[in-house]
Motif scaffolding. Sequence first.
Motif, PDB file in Angstrom:
ATOM      1  N   LEU A  94     -22.434  74.342  35.917  1.00  0.00           N
ATOM      2  CA  LEU A  94     -23.883  74.143  35.924  1.00  0.00           C
ATOM      3  C   LEU A  94     -24.545  75.511  36.059  1.00  0.00           C
ATOM      4  O   LEU A  94     -24.548  76.107  37.139  1.00  0.00           O
ATOM      5  CB  LEU A  94     -24.302  73.213  37.077  1.00  0.00           C
ATOM      6  N   PHE A  95     -25.046  76.010  34.956  1.00  0.00           N
ATOM      7  CA  PHE A  95     -25.681  77.322  34.932  1.00  0.00           C
ATOM      8  C   PHE A  95     -26.997  77.296  35.712  1.00  0.00           C
ATOM      9  O   PHE A  95     -27.651  76.260  35.830  1.00  0.00           O
ATOM     10  CB  PHE A  95     -25.976  77.741  33.488  1.00  0.00           C
ATOM     11  N   GLY A  96     -27.388  78.459  36.198  1.00  0.00           N
ATOM     12  CA  GLY A  96     -28.689  78.566  36.852  1.00  0.00           C
ATOM     13  C   GLY A  96     -28.832  79.873  37.595  1.00  0.00           C
ATOM     14  O   GLY A  96     -27.876  80.373  38.199  1.00  0.00           O
ATOM     15  N   LEU A  99     -31.931  82.523  42.331  1.00  0.00           N
ATOM     16  CA  LEU A  99     -33.173  82.320  43.076  1.00  0.00           C
ATOM     17  C   LEU A  99     -33.804  80.954  42.823  1.00  0.00           C
ATOM     18  O   LEU A  99     -34.652  80.506  43.598  1.00  0.00           O
ATOM     19  CB  LEU A  99     -34.176  83.424  42.751  1.00  0.00           C
ATOM     20  N   GLU A 100     -33.385  80.294  41.749  1.00  0.00           N
ATOM     21  CA  GLU A 100     -33.928  78.965  41.444  1.00  0.00           C
ATOM     22  C   GLU A 100     -32.888  77.855  41.541  1.00  0.00           C
ATOM     23  O   GLU A 100     -33.197  76.683  41.288  1.00  0.00           O
ATOM     24  CB  GLU A 100     -34.527  78.946  40.026  1.00  0.00           C
ATOM     25  N   TYR A 101     -31.661  78.184  41.899  1.00  0.00           N
ATOM     26  CA  TYR A 101     -30.582  77.194  41.847  1.00  0.00           C
ATOM     27  C   TYR A 101     -30.832  76.079  42.859  1.00  0.00           C
ATOM     28  O   TYR A 101     -31.164  76.329  44.021  1.00  0.00           O
ATOM     29  CB  TYR A 101     -29.244  77.861  42.139  1.00  0.00           C
ATOM     30  N   SER A 102     -30.650  74.843  42.426  1.00  0.00           N
ATOM     31  CA  SER A 102     -30.958  73.706  43.295  1.00  0.00           C
ATOM     32  C   SER A 102     -29.791  73.349  44.204  1.00  0.00           C
ATOM     33  O   SER A 102     -28.616  73.548  43.860  1.00  0.00           O
ATOM     34  CB  SER A 102     -31.318  72.481  42.444  1.00  0.00           C
ATOM     35  N   ARG A 103     -30.097  72.790  45.337  1.00  0.00           N
ATOM     36  CA  ARG A 103     -29.074  72.310  46.258  1.00  0.00           C
ATOM     37  C   ARG A 103     -28.245  71.204  45.604  1.00  0.00           C
ATOM     38  O   ARG A 103     -27.020  71.133  45.803  1.00  0.00           O
ATOM     39  CB  ARG A 103     -29.722  71.797  47.545  1.00  0.00           C
ATOM     40  N   ALA A 104     -28.882  70.352  44.832  1.00  0.00           N
ATOM     41  CA  ALA A 104     -28.160  69.247  44.185  1.00  0.00           C
ATOM     42  C   ALA A 104     -27.089  69.772  43.239  1.00  0.00           C
ATOM     43  O   ALA A 104     -25.953  69.282  43.231  1.00  0.00           O
ATOM     44  CB  ALA A 104     -29.140  68.347  43.439  1.00  0.00           C
ATOM     45  N   ASP A 105     -27.438  70.777  42.421  1.00  0.00           N
ATOM     46  CA  ASP A 105     -26.459  71.349  41.496  1.00  0.00           C
ATOM     47  C   ASP A 105     -25.329  72.040  42.246  1.00  0.00           C
ATOM     48  O   ASP A 105     -24.152  71.935  41.881  1.00  0.00           O
ATOM     49  CB  ASP A 105     -27.132  72.334  40.537  1.00  0.00           C
ATOM     50  N   PHE A 106     -25.696  72.772  43.304  1.00  0.00           N
ATOM     51  CA  PHE A 106     -24.672  73.461  44.090  1.00  0.00           C
ATOM     52  C   PHE A 106     -23.678  72.460  44.689  1.00  0.00           C
ATOM     53  O   PHE A 106     -22.462  72.653  44.619  1.00  0.00           O
ATOM     54  CB  PHE A 106     -25.319  74.270  45.219  1.00  0.00           C
TER      55      PHE A 106
END
Length: 253
Positions: A94-96, A99-106
Amino acid sequence: MKPQKTAIITGAGQGIGLAIAEKLAAQSVNLILNDLEEGLITEACKRISHIHGVSALAVSGDSSSEEVIEAMIQAGVRNFGSIDILVANSGITLFGAFLEYSRADFMEVTRVNQAGTFFLAQAAAKVMKDQPNGGALLFTSSVTAHQSHENLGAYAMSKAAIEMLAKNLVLELAPFKIRVNTIAPGATVTNRTILDPDYEKTWSEITPLGRPASVRDIANAAAFLVSDEAKHITGQTLIIDGGWSSVSPSPYA
């Protein structure tokens, strides 16, 4: 005649996982194959069984879930009596930007790549430790665990984690004759990457050996590491990237 081995391979519906399955099937290894997409893995099993004459059983679903892990383990034990090889290949990217990466994606990357590998390896090792010849675990990491790549911080972190897992498990699993290694592919031409019309050209220009890897390149390395030819190799990561990580030019340059 040597008894046939049995391998579990996740993420085997296409790409690297399927190539590893085909390579092991050609060596008369029976297979438990997993993929999230039921149609892909069912078709893969039918084709491999027809071409290579081995048993290939499909277990579809999320390979990081407790239920699917249990189903794969039971399929191996019930049908073949052993689990000799585990290739924990499935994972998500999941690219990102950081500074904008979401907790859900992480959390999703961590769940699938780290927890999925950890608990599948644990389940397979519980079977292997009671086998006279132990077994071989192989994790699929990434060159991004060794060199930075833009917008892949969470993914790279998850892959570096499973490399350390392989190294750490040597202490606990070597007494049971269980080996643990990792492959770290670089740019590879797969069903997914080929969708980018510039992918092969870009990586050919910045890879010292002049081309990205094929899935067969990765499968050849994987098959060696889980074979008896590598029976004194454990706790290692093999980078397969045509030399890119030695120079590391950005594909975005």
